[in-house]
Design a protein around this motif. Sequence first.
Motif, short mmCIF file in Angstrom:
data_model
loop_
_atom_site.label_atom_id
_atom_site.label_comp_id
_atom_site.label_asym_id
_atom_site.label_seq_id
_atom_site.Cartn_x
_atom_site.Cartn_y
_atom_site.Cartn_z
N GLY A 146 -14.70 -23.41 -35.71
CA GLY A 146 -13.98 -24.36 -34.88
C GLY A 146 -13.79 -25.68 -35.60
N SER A 515 -8.88 -27.38 -29.65
CA SER A 515 -9.74 -26.24 -29.39
C SER A 515 -10.64 -26.50 -28.18
CB SER A 515 -10.61 -25.95 -30.62
OG SER A 515 -11.59 -24.98 -30.35
N TYR A 537 -7.56 -21.93 -28.76
CA TYR A 537 -7.04 -23.01 -29.59
C TYR A 537 -5.52 -22.96 -29.64
CZ TYR A 537 -6.49 -19.44 -33.26
OH TYR A 537 -6.13 -18.32 -33.97
#
Length: 714
Positions: A146, A515, A537
């Motif tokens: 991420g 995200s 995302y």
Amino acid sequence: MKLTPCLSLLAFYLSGSLAFAGSEYEPEFFEDFGDDEDLISIATGYEKPISKAPAVATVITASDIRKMGATDIDEVLEAVPGLHVARDVPGYNPIYTFRGIYSSLNPQVLMLINGVPFKSLFQGDRHLVWAGYPVENVSRIEIIRGPGSAVYGADAFAGVINVITKQGDEAKGLHSGLRTGSFDTTEFWASYGGESNGLKYLFSFEYEDTDGQREAVDSDAQSVLDFLGGTSLSLAPDSVNLGREAYDFRADVSWGDWRFQADYQNREGQVGVGVVQALDPSGLVSSDRYGVSIGYKETDLADDWQLEANASYRSTTQEVEQDILLFPAGSTGGPSPFPFSNGIIGNPEVYEHHFYFDASALYTALADHEIRIGSGYYLGDLYRVRDERNFTQTLIGQFPVIVPLQPDASVVDVSDTPLAFITEGARTNKYLFIQDVWHLDNDWELTAGIRYDDYSDFGSTVNPRLALVWSTSHNLTTKFLYGQAFRAPSFAQTRAINNPSILGNPNLMPEELESYELAFDYKPSVDVHLDANLFFYRWDDIILFEPDPAGRRAQNAGEQTGYGLELNAEWEVSDQFTLSGNLSLIDTTDERTGTSAGNAPEQQVYLRSDWQLAPDWHLNVQANWVMGRERVAVDIRPEIDDYLMVDSTLRFAPGDRDWEFAVIVKNLFDEDAREPSPSGDITAMPIPLPALIPNDLPLAGRAIFGEFRYRFGQ
């Protein structure tokens, strides 16, 4: 892919977790929890238990690496949930595909070495002449899945990988090892370290020489030109060319609050299936990479203050040792009336400097707050370009045509002329960030951070993040995560010239990502650890080379969304036997076409067992099942075949001896495994082109290695 059954499974998993969390248990049931939990610094800038870190993270230790029999960092990273290591055409460079974010050259992933970025200005990746990263001197690898731009800035986009090397207190004495086996591979390493009166020192050397795997490519780019032009010039079918030689030196000295590091890497390697997907059996490239850094960390500067500062310098090169053959002898390289009797040759070289400085302070005087503030400066300079070739490109109508630079098609040095493939230049970045870890309550912790970056070539960007960590019970942690990230355009995307197929655009903006994540960390007992992560995302302003009156120019033209589920489990069945594994389910969409973004696996299963067969014998078996790789919208080929790769390591390490021996088998069942080759290019020719390597990129078959280690002192 349908995620509904998987979400039902997650709901069942969580219902059991929460029911367990509300049960009554004696305090001694929990007393061992967290005693051996990994700490991670990559998520906040200072160490925290991984279950409480404001990110979805993984830590792989040196012990894990050794048990796995890993010989390169790529083999280690394949064990991370939601991460798949694909392959690019030049040199089979790794594409670290986090959560379906797949792109050639892979600039959307930031790699750090001891917290310092390892990247190039030219292509934005780790380096075109990558040729592997050895693991014998690695202490641990921290991985965030991420966005991480609120902490690390540019390119901390799909994920962040921080490789932390060993220090003198981890490898005392003289350690050495030798590994040899398939593909005529020889690897040697040695290190000497120690600790005395607060001084820690470690000096290490690693060497590799290999012919590389020799799996065959049935057809290549020249095969397509042969079909169109009625010629027979292609070198296919023939093997990929992945021979390489690598040297790594590292010095690490720390005393008190200071740490000094210096390293040198030299790489020399072949070019895989060719730079432009036409086999090149003789091209040879190299890279010299060296760096120095000095860090200072004062944990008792004043009441409630900690200070950290780091300064680093890195130099990198991309050099050509032996002519790169873009197309073989006699080829025209496309729709051109000009055959090249010696082949089409192009030798691009780039030389870069990178300077980094950052400083941060941690302030803890405010009740329930840990405030970290910092700033930094970066200067990257592509200070030298060399370009030798025997061709140039021009447009006939809308299509690029290759023509000789000289009537005899001899190689010409066009460096420092308007014909060079890219312009030299520099980029600076100044940034500020602030982060507050707010202990809202005994069971709640909110991490809020924001970073401002100002670039000399494309302007400024602001990236926030929020992480709410809830200690739901003694054995369950719940995380709600939000973050934004950006990826800076590479110089190849902003400054490339004289190539109608790839033209730079100085007006590019950075790619952006937003995200959302929901994560659970659950320990139903001291022997079992479970993780579950849900994510979504949106990836905007993707830089693509789009049709333009002058050729194909970089544009912020793409958009992709993705969502998925990651499950991870570790079970210590007994003192002698441990099982672990993970499952990743990912669904991606190219928002321009409404179809799958393609190439990345939609399902992936990784399983690992560690078995202490006897006091001196250890057996590791790993299985990696890669599934559901669809093609991009313009690629008419069927889905990429699934594969199941099994590796095994048997290690004999007598406790009363200073040596050990291991047998490592990769791809135990000799699976025919392949990674996606690029799709056809519908804009480069008068007629649409198919995929230039139609049967994808073959991975290595079965390989066997013997390993011997010796330690001369502790």
